[in-house]
Design a protein around this motif. Sequence first.
Motif, PDB file in Angstrom:
ATOM      1  N   GLY A  71       0.790  -1.219   0.000  1.00 59.44           N
ATOM      2  CA  GLY A  71       0.000   0.000   0.000  1.00 59.44           C
ATOM      3  C   GLY A  71       0.823   1.269   0.000  1.00 59.44           C
ATOM      4  O   GLY A  71       0.274   2.360  -0.131  1.00 59.44           O
ATOM      5  N   ALA A  72       2.142   1.161   0.141  1.00 53.48           N
ATOM      6  CA  ALA A  72       2.999   2.346   0.075  1.00 53.48           C
ATOM      7  C   ALA A  72       3.102   2.828  -1.370  1.00 53.48           C
ATOM      8  O   ALA A  72       3.031   2.043  -2.307  1.00 53.48           O
ATOM      9  CB  ALA A  72       4.377   2.034   0.632  1.00 53.48           C
ATOM     10  N   GLN A  73       3.257   4.119  -1.538  1.00 56.76           N
ATOM     11  CA  GLN A  73       3.317   4.703  -2.878  1.00 56.76           C
ATOM     12  C   GLN A  73       4.464   5.691  -2.972  1.00 56.76           C
ATOM     13  O   GLN A  73       4.741   6.445  -2.037  1.00 56.76           O
ATOM     14  CB  GLN A  73       2.007   5.421  -3.207  1.00 56.76           C
ATOM     15  N   ALA A 127      11.369  16.059  -7.225  1.00 54.60           N
ATOM     16  CA  ALA A 127      10.792  15.744  -5.911  1.00 54.60           C
ATOM     17  C   ALA A 127      10.345  14.289  -5.888  1.00 54.60           C
ATOM     18  O   ALA A 127       9.674  13.828  -6.820  1.00 54.60           O
ATOM     19  CB  ALA A 127       9.606  16.658  -5.608  1.00 54.60           C
ATOM     20  N   LEU A 128      10.705  13.587  -4.840  1.00 54.19           N
ATOM     21  CA  LEU A 128      10.213  12.234  -4.596  1.00 54.19           C
ATOM     22  C   LEU A 128       9.398  12.253  -3.309  1.00 54.19           C
ATOM     23  O   LEU A 128       9.890  12.692  -2.267  1.00 54.19           O
ATOM     24  CB  LEU A 128      11.359  11.239  -4.469  1.00 54.19           C
ATOM     25  N   THR A 129       8.153  11.781  -3.410  1.00 55.62           N
ATOM     26  CA  THR A 129       7.256  11.757  -2.253  1.00 55.62           C
ATOM     27  C   THR A 129       6.902  10.320  -1.929  1.00 55.62           C
ATOM     28  O   THR A 129       6.482   9.562  -2.811  1.00 55.62           O
ATOM     29  CB  THR A 129       5.970  12.549  -2.544  1.00 55.62           C
ATOM     30  N   PHE A 130       7.078   9.930  -0.675  1.00 57.77           N
ATOM     31  CA  PHE A 130       6.797   8.573  -0.220  1.00 57.77           C
ATOM     32  C   PHE A 130       5.588   8.623   0.704  1.00 57.77           C
ATOM     33  O   PHE A 130       5.634   9.252   1.768  1.00 57.77           O
ATOM     34  CB  PHE A 130       8.005   7.997   0.512  1.00 57.77           C
ATOM     35  N   ASP A 131       4.499   7.981   0.285  1.00 60.76           N
ATOM     36  CA  ASP A 131       3.277   7.911   1.094  1.00 60.76           C
ATOM     37  C   ASP A 131       3.192   6.540   1.744  1.00 60.76           C
ATOM     38  O   ASP A 131       3.154   5.511   1.042  1.00 60.76           O
ATOM     39  CB  ASP A 131       2.041   8.152   0.221  1.00 60.76           C
ATOM     40  N   LEU A 132       3.147   6.514   3.065  1.00 57.80           N
ATOM     41  CA  LEU A 132       3.083   5.268   3.797  1.00 57.80           C
ATOM     42  C   LEU A 132       1.629   4.877   4.048  1.00 57.80           C
ATOM     43  O   LEU A 132       0.760   5.744   4.200  1.00 57.80           O
ATOM     44  CB  LEU A 132       3.833   5.393   5.119  1.00 57.80           C
ATOM     45  N   ARG A 136       0.138   6.525   8.048  1.00 56.45           N
ATOM     46  CA  ARG A 136       1.389   6.705   8.772  1.00 56.45           C
ATOM     47  C   ARG A 136       2.206   7.869   8.231  1.00 56.45           C
ATOM     48  O   ARG A 136       3.354   8.057   8.627  1.00 56.45           O
ATOM     49  CB  ARG A 136       2.188   5.410   8.771  1.00 56.45           C
ATOM     50  N   GLY A 137       1.606   8.639   7.323  1.00 56.55           N
ATOM     51  CA  GLY A 137       2.234   9.879   6.910  1.00 56.55           C
ATOM     52  C   GLY A 137       2.995   9.774   5.605  1.00 56.55           C
ATOM     53  O   GLY A 137       2.961   8.753   4.910  1.00 56.55           O
ATOM     54  N   ARG A 138       3.681  10.855   5.296  1.00 54.79           N
ATOM     55  CA  ARG A 138       4.459  10.922   4.071  1.00 54.79           C
ATOM     56  C   ARG A 138       5.720  11.728   4.329  1.00 54.79           C
ATOM     57  O   ARG A 138       5.806  12.507   5.271  1.00 54.79           O
ATOM     58  CB  ARG A 138       3.658  11.585   2.951  1.00 54.79           C
TER      59      ARG A 138
END
Length: 300
Positions: A71-73, A127-132, A136-138
């Motif tokens: 489910g992480a993106q 920019a690299l964005t990690f969505d947990l 649980r945030g980003r």
Amino acid sequence: MTDHPAPAETYSGRILGFTIPARDVRGRMVRLDSVLDDILAAHDYPPSITHLLAEALVLTALAGSLLKEDGAQITMQAQTENGPVRLLVCDCKNGALRGYADFDAARLAELGANPSLFGLFGKGHLALTFDLPEGRGRYQGIVPLEGDSLGEAFQNYFVQSEQVPTLIRTAVSSGPKGCRAAGMLVQHFPDGEEGRERLHVRLDHPEWEHVAVLAGSIRHEELLDTGLSLDALVWRLFHEEDEVRVLHGAELSRGCRCSVEHYEQVLARFPEEERVEMRDENGMIVVDCAFCSRAFPISL
């Protein structure tokens, strides 16, 4: 004890992960063909944008494969205010890839057949964005969009923002049978794959220097050779190592998540007076998906 057949070797459309325990190194490889064609078919991109987006999708797949949680993106954005390419965006979630580019066609045509990264973006940023998952945030990292290629800009991101010694190689080829792209990412963690101390001031670490030389010897034609499995390619690069562990990772697919139901949920968050302003003469709100180039009439 039941014997389990060895997994088939990976050629394309699936992440291949590997680790070299004695060198505290992890790596990822990927090759895209039919998945890439499915994504690119949504738009009639000129060759330079096709090449750029293909490389971006490979890089996003590689970076996304580093996220272990279901489910992480990861979302990649390359953006500028003064270049022909106004926005390049890709994301990957559970192996589902999508991406698109917004550009000024007239300005792009002035650059010729093989524009540089600076020619395409001018002074931009990556920019690299990690969505947990599960709220649980980003977290996000932003670096200048610099280098001779998008792959080099990605490599700079991991070194500068993540402070992890990283080597990235990509290759793209277009022809009558479609577009193919491939890439490899190799990283060094001094205490194993998870790592503790960062090596931002230790890029001359002997273990990393050794692996970087081996990995850096890979050729574009090897990455793109559909007759050569990625497993065989890892072996070709690192066969002198005492142990190389290979993990067959996620299968990749074209992953646009647009649907009427999705857009109904998004629009329902807007106040009614704002939705009234969005409606056309037929009382419909028409939503265009930039990723798949489809229009969705919503009667909300």
